[in-house]
Design a protein around this motif. Structure first.
Motif, mmCIF file in Angstrom:
data_model
loop_
_atom_site.group_PDB
_atom_site.id
_atom_site.type_symbol
_atom_site.label_atom_id
_atom_site.label_comp_id
_atom_site.label_asym_id
_atom_site.label_seq_id
_atom_site.Cartn_x
_atom_site.Cartn_y
_atom_site.Cartn_z
ATOM 1 N N GLU A 239 -21.779 28.171 22.707
ATOM 2 C CA GLU A 239 -21.528 28.630 21.348
ATOM 3 C C GLU A 239 -21.293 27.428 20.444
ATOM 4 O OE1 GLU A 239 -18.226 31.242 18.818
ATOM 5 O OE2 GLU A 239 -18.430 31.535 21.001
ATOM 6 N N VAL A 240 -21.990 27.439 19.306
ATOM 7 C CA VAL A 240 -21.867 26.374 18.316
ATOM 8 C C VAL A 240 -21.390 26.979 16.999
ATOM 9 C CG1 VAL A 240 -23.141 24.685 16.915
ATOM 10 C CG2 VAL A 240 -23.628 24.909 19.364
ATOM 11 N N SER B 70 -29.314 21.614 13.551
ATOM 12 C CA SER B 70 -30.026 21.133 14.739
ATOM 13 C C SER B 70 -29.034 20.513 15.705
ATOM 14 C CB SER B 70 -31.106 20.117 14.366
ATOM 15 O OG SER B 70 -30.526 18.912 13.913
ATOM 16 N N PHE B 71 -29.381 20.532 16.991
ATOM 17 C CA PHE B 71 -28.524 19.908 18.006
ATOM 18 C C PHE B 71 -29.337 19.696 19.274
ATOM 19 C CE2 PHE B 71 -27.765 24.479 17.800
ATOM 20 C CZ PHE B 71 -28.063 24.896 19.084
ATOM 21 N N ASP B 72 -28.859 18.777 20.102
ATOM 22 C CA ASP B 72 -29.482 18.511 21.396
ATOM 23 C C ASP B 72 -28.886 19.442 22.446
ATOM 24 O OD1 ASP B 72 -31.015 16.517 20.282
ATOM 25 O OD2 ASP B 72 -29.622 14.911 20.818
ATOM 26 N N TYR B 73 -29.732 19.902 23.342
ATOM 27 C CA TYR B 73 -29.340 20.907 24.334
ATOM 28 C C TYR B 73 -29.868 20.474 25.698
ATOM 29 C CZ TYR B 73 -30.027 25.398 26.864
ATOM 30 O OH TYR B 73 -30.057 26.407 27.796
ATOM 31 N N VAL C 42 -34.146 18.731 31.357
ATOM 32 C CA VAL C 42 -34.729 17.964 30.258
ATOM 33 C C VAL C 42 -33.944 18.276 28.984
ATOM 34 C CG1 VAL C 42 -36.777 17.591 28.832
ATOM 35 C CG2 VAL C 42 -37.028 17.978 31.302
ATOM 36 N N LYS C 43 -33.556 17.246 28.243
ATOM 37 C CA LYS C 43 -32.837 17.458 26.995
ATOM 38 C C LYS C 43 -33.807 17.994 25.934
ATOM 39 C CE LYS C 43 -29.580 14.637 25.795
ATOM 40 N NZ LYS C 43 -28.850 13.432 25.291
ATOM 41 N N ARG C 44 -33.424 19.085 25.288
ATOM 42 C CA ARG C 44 -34.236 19.719 24.261
ATOM 43 C C ARG C 44 -33.535 19.628 22.901
ATOM 44 N NH1 ARG C 44 -38.956 20.422 27.125
ATOM 45 N NH2 ARG C 44 -38.529 21.413 29.131
ATOM 46 N N LYS C 45 -34.318 19.706 21.826
ATOM 47 C CA LYS C 45 -33.753 19.754 20.489
ATOM 48 C C LYS C 45 -33.974 21.130 19.896
ATOM 49 C CE LYS C 45 -33.618 17.589 15.929
ATOM 50 N NZ LYS C 45 -34.133 16.503 15.061
ATOM 51 N N ILE D 225 -24.889 17.360 16.933
ATOM 52 C CA ILE D 225 -25.011 18.478 15.995
ATOM 53 C C ILE D 225 -25.132 17.942 14.574
ATOM 54 C CG2 ILE D 225 -23.948 20.606 15.154
ATOM 55 C CD1 ILE D 225 -22.400 20.759 17.794
ATOM 56 N N ARG D 226 -26.151 18.388 13.863
ATOM 57 C CA ARG D 226 -26.410 17.922 12.497
ATOM 58 C C ARG D 226 -26.761 19.112 11.595
ATOM 59 N NH1 ARG D 226 -27.473 12.369 12.248
ATOM 60 N NH2 ARG D 226 -27.622 11.344 14.290
ATOM 61 N N GLY D 227 -26.552 18.918 10.265
ATOM 62 C CA GLY D 227 -26.968 19.922 9.307
ATOM 63 C C GLY D 227 -25.813 20.701 8.735
#
Length: 461
Positions: free
Chosen positions: A245-246, A272-275, A452-455, A264-266
């Motif tokens: 949860e963000v 947007s954030f890396d996951y 794998v890190k996703r955006k 986390i940006r925006g």
């Protein structure tokens, strides 16, 4: 592939009872051998179980091996323990039988009940031979698995049900359970819950079955039900792909399970954030596979709560501005959701367009090719133990072997079917090449199943 819609079915209570763990989880390096008849030999349930581990536990390298042979009784299995089962060096051995042991057409004769009783007693006596051998496996965990049922209640055209057959099979399951209790082995029953699913759906559709149109061999959906029941008994209900949860306005991670959220940006309208998830969603095959098969693995989602219980990749984003949002993952548009839906949570495992689902899908296809190659070995085992063993030609693999086959093919349909495969597999070089191909596929699977890190990007419409 299609988006998987989670269905809520009144049957779920049958297969979603109180949490239990009767079976151990498979650990790194385990070799799990499934010993059975044609339902194991030509079936997918063990492959579906392995696919779960391939995607949910990418760093837990295990091997699942098929030791089924079509037409086998427990006595047949006993006779091939050394040459075909123990030789696979199992750390866990899953034992299932009963369909062939309980017999067939005599149930509808004049002495059906007496026939069933005789088959039950014969199966019990033969099982005691098996039990004696299994007691000597101190380094191997034993799992007694009550087999999938004979569906005697479905209304199937040109297929008269055998009266009382499944009741005899359930008695066989009962002595399997007793043996497991006495020997401190593990146990699960597939017969009762699968029978319950059949009867529930037959209330509205008398021709419904998950046991195949022959009442015996489950199609892909039935095998997925079997895999689900096995995984459930391993205590995997509630085991998530990822759950996080963000908070959009605070640009903060409220919670995360089995994943990392960072960068986390925006703002409330564009975020947007890396996951980085530590697992992959479970990919469900939508293609019916096999001769004359009508149902796919994905069709089983109508009967079992697999998506709710075992395949949740939950994204929740709160405090967004009211409205609709497009979601992108690694620049790929995934779909559109309202701020309310995102606040309540979205199951990304149901979205087949995500990069992580596509990553899992490649694993599914590689695993399917592995399964097909392994089937060549099982057909090879059928001819060795179903034909050569009683003729003193077990693993002879010479000219006399092939001549013995050719002498009998005119009178034996199954021998004719297996002849060409044997003509190839009798050569050690061919078997070694097939094994090397399987090893390569497995190695590739455990290479590409890594996290794998996703955006993830959310943009207000």
């Amino acid at each position: 592939m299609r988006k998987f819609v989670v269905l809520h079915c009144c049957l779920f209570f049958i297969v979603s009872s109180t949490f239990s763990q009767n079976l151990h989880l498979f650990n790194e390096g385990e070799r799990i051998v499934f010993l059975g008849n044609s339902i194991t030999d030509g079936g997918h349930y063990h492959s579906f179980i392995w696919l779960y581990y391939m995607t949910r536990y990418p760093d837990r390298n295990i091997h699942v091996l098929n030791a089924g042979v079509g037409g086998n009784t427990v006595l047949d299995m006993y006779k091939r323990l050394d040459g075909d089962v123990f030789s696979k060096n199992p750390t866990t051995l899953v034992v299932t039988f009963g369909m062939n042991d309980s017999g067939y057409f005599e149930y509808n004769g004049d002495n059906g009940a007496e026939f069933g009783e005789a088959k039950y007693q014969e199966t019990y006596e033969n099982f005691k031979l098996m039990e004696g051998r299994l007691k000597g496996l101190s380094a191997t965990k034993i799992v007694m698995m009550g087999g999938s049922p004979y569906d005697g209640s479905a209304e199937i055209e040109d297929n008269t049900a055998l009266k009382g057959k499944n009741e005899v099979m359930q008695r066989i399951v009962a002595f399997q359970k007793k043996s497991a209790e006495e020997n401190n082995w593990e146990f699960l029953d597939l017969n009762e819950p699968m029978t319950a699913i059949n009867r529930k759906y037959q209330e509205n559709d008398p021709g419904f079955t998950i046991c195949g149109l022959d009442r015996i061999h489950p199609e892909n959906d039935g095998h997925m039900v079997m895999a689900y029941l096995f995984l459930k008994e391993q205590g995997l209900t509630g085991n998530v792909v990822a759950d996080f949860e963000v908070n959009a306005s605070k640009r903060s991670v409220v919670r995360s399970e089995n994943c990392e959220i960072s960068n986390i940006r925006g703002n409330k309208e564009s975020l947007s954030f890396d996951y980085l998830a530590y697992s992959l969603p479970y990919p469900l095959d939508t293609i019916p596979r096999g001769w004359n098969v009508k149902k796919s693995q994905a069709d089983a989602m109508e009967y079992i709560p697999f998506m709710e219980e075992m395949n949740r990749e939950e994204i929740k984003v709160t405090d967004l501005a009211k409205g609709g949002y497009k979601m992108f993952i690694d620049g790929e548009e995934i779909g559109t959701w309202s701020s309310d839906a995102l606040s309540n949570g979205v199951n990304l495992a149901a979205e087949t367009r995500t990069p992580q689902y596509q990553q899992a899908l490649s694993i599914m296809h590689l695993n399917e090719i592995r399964w097909e190659i392994e089937r060549n070995f099982r057909d090879y085992a059928w001819i060795q133990f179903g034909f050569f063993q009683e003729r003193g030609l077990l693993f002879a693999n010479n000219r006399a072997s092939l001549e013995a086959v050719d002498k009998e093919t005119a009178n034996n349909l199954w021998l004719r079917i297996h002849r060409d495969n044997y003509a190839r597999m009798m050569h050690q070089s061919f078997r070694e090449t097939q094994q090397a191909e399987m090893d390569m596929l497995i190695s590739k699977i455990y290479e590409i199943n890594q996290p794998v890190k996703r955006k993830i990007t959310l943009v207000k419409i």
